[in-house]
Design an enzyme around this catalytic site. Structure first.
Site, PDB file in Angstrom:
ATOM      1  N   GLU A 255     -34.483 -67.948  22.228  1.00 43.55           N
ATOM      2  CA  GLU A 255     -33.845 -68.063  20.954  1.00 43.55           C
ATOM      3  C   GLU A 255     -34.572 -69.296  20.170  1.00 43.55           C
ATOM      4  O   GLU A 255     -34.654 -69.504  18.897  1.00 43.55           O
ATOM      5  CB  GLU A 255     -32.459 -68.168  20.920  1.00 43.55           C
TER       6      GLU A 255
ATOM      7  N   SER B 126      26.529 -39.591  30.337  1.00 44.98           N
ATOM      8  CA  SER B 126      27.126 -39.996  31.602  1.00 44.98           C
ATOM      9  C   SER B 126      26.562 -41.232  32.134  1.00 44.98           C
ATOM     10  O   SER B 126      27.199 -41.562  33.209  1.00 44.98           O
ATOM     11  CB  SER B 126      27.172 -38.929  32.555  1.00 44.98           C
TER      12      SER B 126
END
Lengths: 819, 220
Positions: free
Chosen positions: A234, A508
């Site tokens: 770079e 239940s």
């Protein structure tokens, strides 16, 4: 409460004195070439009026006037420029060392503990290691690698900073016998290891709304090839330049002139960093100008190392949905699922390759492009001596090695993440969560979670109804820790979280609260109940006439049978006798957030709860009468590893231990002989569990809630439109529950009898004492003094025992009674 | 006695370095073998937790025998606590028919090397005043073995140190619930409960707790 603790700057930034070095000459030369653009880097305005040669007369005056004018114009201009430069300088400084990055909170699953006897199979351990990004490599020598050798796994476990301090890396050998660990040894010296802890998998992060996410790295922890190759590719002149590469700029300028617009920028790493810091993608000369000045300032103030480190944490490297991947630390996790320091040459080269265009070189999409550029990086590294030809060649020949999908698993556990977020919101501000880099250690067990998700989705697929939805919660039975949560038939779907947000009638499933109330008020499991029609006047004046599921009336039944068979009439009769208010109190006591309205219908579960809430009220039953608030978080640490908050284990005794024990024995019978029988299609015969089915009117909701020795699980199955599912708790929810327990529980239920409880053989018809003379008999536990003393008619009547008062016997073991 | 040596060997190794190691070493390399030897003598009749199994169901189902696999593995180590006498005996059923086998003496709770190590570490942390860390360590141990009544007791003592007497009492009751006939441990727990209640100004409650502690001691 302000729990904020600003993390200090992570990348070190000793503000370097402007140590200017050589290379002035090159800069001067270049500036001549570049004419305009980059001119005034320093704050010192040096005016140099345009060439004015003395002359005479009007012309001379004109020139003088012009000169004055230009001074009048130039001085303020230069002053303005100076001020502007100062402004930029201050900007770049505050950016570089003041604010740092906003670090999202990282969320971790529980760390896997390894010890001899731990019910972790070899397959489970290797699953966990792969989840952690450990690579399978010969020898398992490198940190973060492992190898399977027959019935053992050798590994190099990673270093990790836990809430209780930093744990160094370790070379371990784990041996297996059957489905559990038989031995762990230290590979350095062969000595036994009692306990080892793997690093915890990261399951997500809370990143800010602008979507930037990163994992900070320090230059010293980075594989050396990465910065070297990065500079090579770079910005070859990085070590020398002062922030700008003038020859590059010149080249770019020419290109731009020819193109008539800004097309190319010869950016140094410094410039790229500045660009990443502040700027948009807009291409203009003004921006370039700012960028250039800031780059020079940055170089003036900070060392190359600081700049490089900042660059490596800042550079944009990809996109994951709306989350931007910044920095190599996160990118390493994102592309390879492992920490940066464990990357090999090829992987490092790929990262460097991507820098140029994270979108264009997207490795998961454009494999070929990315490979070409990676190989170019490798070749450059070879040419410059960073890599030996052999290493470069072997790296060039390897695949891209990226993981299939982004390693981010936020998306994998949306329901659990919601629990975590909700719990954190009580203690933290949103900004703290998304910017302070908090590290959050949660309770989720990915092994349990994936087993639960599988059980839910395959269970629903078996039921073959695409409209069906489901939710499940799994916890431990000692620390109130939520181990898994599924809120949708597709567990990864981040929509409506039914485990927390779908509140439905429980049917239940509520009954254990009625029976616990009874057992605490002197009833026994053998107490006779009336299973006969009953009427209850509701507050609106209507008369409520409950019925049994099969519409039958059973006359007199024993208490445990009513529970076992989930009989409605006897439950309502019992509850009305106890007082609905008492039952409502019990429900609150067990952990429901409020006392539910005490209407008769409450006794049959006319109360809305989420699966998580059901898990909370069942928790005390699974934990011997002790309530613990269900919890998704263990610890919160600052970014620096300082403990910030613990969520300590809390217990409170909320139910009588003896009554809880009796109830659990009743719920064991539900599974052995009652509505839960179906569980034995899945679980091995000797793996005891306790639980209760729930089915609501019109078969709208199917529930199952229950526990083994080490797991509590709640499953709901129903439809979002609340229509009938055609399923009961037993046919709809129980199969899923059984699959979950089978896959995640290592310990059957074996509740410890309180000292004052003992078993007695009773006649199942009358509830009186039984012996070999009776056909129908069963062992039931009784609290001392409540045992039946009379012999049943069927009993042979063990000589003269009949009238003997119930002497306080000492407790005996169940296996004694086998004989 | 042998056990004490094991403990000493262990604590020497760990002394002063509570959290530095990646893992925690067992008492000594030979501790596991020793523990195995100690346990194997009685392993033939010892299922998981003899007193706690529910009654076997009647006819329709095969009666589960004592061969329930022990999920936590076979390695266990006798309790290493110095201060507690061997657990009191739970006694046999006096009216048991003669056909029943002789009652084996209750086995001490088989603590795991991993939890023993963590308990030691917690001890160390607590003695250095690191009560939060000690609590965290004990919670970690409880995740490994939630049925170890001594761990709950130890966590309770840390809570007392932290001034959280109410929480301590709840933890001690939890320990009692898991004591499984170990009256020595229960007696000790009641003494701690007395201490916790005392610290909350509950004189009467403390007195009652002490009485329970004495009864258990006498009865055990």
């Amino acid at each position: 409460m302000a729990t904020k603790k600003t993390p200090g700057p992570k990348a070190k930034t000793r503000a370097k004195s402007p140590a200017k070095t050589s290379g002035k000459a090159t800069a001067k030369k270049a500036s001549a070439a570049t004419k305009k653009s980059v001119k005034k880097p320093t704050a010192k305005p040096r005016k140099k009026p345009a060439g004015a040669k003395p002359s005479r007369g009007i012309f001379w005056r004109l020139v003088r006037g012009f000169f004055k004018l230009s001074l009048i114009v130039a001085i303020p201009l230069l002053l303005a420029l100076a001020a502007y430069t100062l402004y930029l300088d201050q900007q770049i400084q505050s950016r570089f060392e003041g604010r740092r990055w906003q670090l999202p909170a990282r969320v971790y699953a529980r760390p896997l503990e390894l010890y001899a006897g731990q019910a972790v199979s070899q397959a489970k351990l290797t699953t966990e290691l792969r989840r952690l990004g450990y690579s399978e490599r010969l020898g398992g020598e490198a940190e973060g690698s492992f190898q399977q050798r027959g019935s053992s796994v050798v590994m190099h476990a990673r270093e990790f900073e836990f809430w209780d301090g930093k744990q160094p890396d370790a070379l371990l050998k784990v041996q297996f016998a059957g489905n559990s660990i038989s031995r762990i040894t230290d590979r350095n010296n062969g000595s036994d290891v009692a306990l080892a802890r793997l690093d915890p998998p990261q399951i997500g992060s809370f990143y800010p709304s602008h979507g930037e996410d990163r994992i900070l790295v320090q230059l010293k922890d980075v594989p050396p090839l990465l910065p070297a190759a990065l500079i090579e590719i770079e910005d070859g002149d990085f070590e020398q330049h002062h922030g700008l590469d003038f020859s590059g700029i010149a080249r770019a300028f020419v290109v731009n002139l020819r193109a008539g617009r800004v097309k190319q920028g010869g950016s140094t790493l410094t410039q790229q960093l500045v660009k990443n810091y502040f700027l948009t993608n807009e291409r203009s000369y003004v921006r370039k100008f700012n960028e250039a000045i800031m780059s020079l300032l940055l170089e003036l103030r900070y060392s190359k190392e600081d700049i490089l480190e900042a660059y490596m944490n800042e550079v944009y490297l990809g996109q994951d949905g709306k989350r931007a991947i910044h920095g190599f630390g996160l990118a390493s996790q994102f592309y390879f699922g492992k920490p940066l320091r464990e990357l090999n040459d090829a992987q490092i080269a790929l990262m460097v390759a991507i820098v140029k265009g994270p979108s264009y070189y997207r490795p998961r999409k454009y494999t070929e492009r990315a490979t070409d550029r990676r190989n170019l990086v490798l070749t450059r590294a070879e040419q410059t001596g960073l890599l030996s030809p052999r290493r470069a060649e072997s790296a060039r020949n390897s695949g891209l090695q990226v993981t299939v999908k982004g390693s981010r698993s936020d998306a994998k556990y949306p329901a659990f993440m919601q629990l975590v977020r909700q719990q954190l919101r009580r203690d933290y501000r949103e900004e703290d969560l998304t910017s302070e880099g908090l590290r959050i250690f949660t309770t989720i067990d990915p092994l349990v979670q994936s087993a639960t998700a599988n059980a839910v989705s395959s269970g629903l697929n078996r039921l073959n109804d695409t409209e069906l939805q489901a939710a499940a919660v799994v916890t431990d039975t000692q620390g109130g820790e939520v181990l898994a949560m599924v809120g949708d038939r597709q567990a990864g779907y981040a929509g409506f979280n039914r485990a927390m947000d779908a509140r439905r009638p429980v049917g239940s499933v509520i009954k254990p609260a009625v029976y616990l109330t009874a057992l605490e008020s002197g009833f026994t499991l053998a107490s006779p109940l009336r299973d006969t029609p009953v009427e209850y006047k509701l507050p609106d004046g209507d008369i409520w006439r409950p019925e049994n599921y099969d519409r039958k009336v059973n006359g007199e039944v024993l208490l445990y049978q009513a529970l076992m068979r989930s009989l409605n009439l006897s439950t309502v009769n019992l509850g009305l006798e106890l007082g609905v208010d008492q039952v409502a109190n019990t429900i609150k006591r067990l952990g429901y957030p409020e006392k539910p309205p005490a209407y008769g219908s409450l006794l049959l579960g006319a109360v809305d709860m989420s699966p998580l809430e059901v898990a909370q009220i069942y928790y005390p039953l699974a934990a011997g009468g002790f309530r613990t608030p269900l919890n998704g978080i263990r610890e919160v640490l600052t970014a620096e590893g300082q403990p910030l908050k613990r969520y300590p284990l809390q217990v409170e005794q909320v139910a009588d231990p003896a009554a809880t024990y009796l109830l659990t024995r009743g719920l064991l019978k539900v599974m052995r002989e009652g509505t839960g029988k179906r569980v034995w299609r899945t679980l091995p015969d000797d793996f005891d569990v306790a639980g209760k089915t729930g089915t609501t009117d019109g078969l709208r909701d199917a529930w199952f809630a229950g526990y083994s020795g080490d797991r509590l699980a709640v499953v709901w199955v129903g439809r979002d439109d609340n229509k009938s599912t055609g399923l009961t708790g037993s046919s709809g929810a129980l199969p899923l529950w059984a699959d979950i327990i089978k896959a995640t529980s290592a310990e059957p239920l074996s509740p410890i009898a309180p000292d004052d409880v003992e078993d007695e053989l009773v006649d199942t018809v009358t509830g009186l004492r039984a012996d070999d003379g009776c056909e129908q008999k069963t062992f039931l536990p009784f609290v001392a003094g409540t045992k039946p003393t009379r012999w049943a008619d069927c009993a042979l009547g063990d000589d003269n025992n009949e009238s003997q008062p119930n002497s306080p016997k000492r407790k005996s073991s169940w296996w004694q009674k086998l004989f | 006695m042998v056990i004490n040596i094991v403990v000493k060997a262990f604590s020497r190794k760990k002394s002063g370095r509570s959290q530095e190691g990646f893992f925690i070493r067992p008492a000594a390399p030979w501790a596991a073998i020793l523990a195995l030897l100690l346990v194997s003598g009685c392993a033939s009749w010892e299922p998981t937790y003899p007193d706690s199994r529910p009654a076997p169901p009647p006819n329709p189902w095969p009666v589960p025998t004592e061969t329930t696999p022990q999920p936590d593995g076979s390695e266990s180590q006798p309790d290493s606590s110095e201060s507690t006498p061997p657990p009191g005996e739970t006694g046999s059923e006096p009216s048991a028919p003669e056909s029943r086998p002789p009652v084996p003496p209750p086995a001490p709770y088989g603590r795991k090397p991993a939890t023993i190590a963590l308990a030691q570490q917690a001890n160390q942390q607590a003695s250095e005043g690191e009560l939060d860390s000690a609590a965290a360590t004990l919670e970690r141990a409880l995740r490994i073995d939630r049925r170890d009544a001594r761990l709950w007791q130890q966590l309770a003592t840390v809570r007392i140190g932290q001034g959280r007497a109410k929480q301590a009492e709840a933890l001690l009751k939890k320990s009692n619930a898991l004591a499984n006939g170990d009256t020595g441990l229960q007696s000790q727990n009641w003494r701690y409960i007395a201490q916790a209640r005392e610290s909350l100004g509950d004189r009467q409650g403390a007195g009652a707790a002490l009485e329970k502690a004495r009864d258990l001691r006498a009865g055990g």
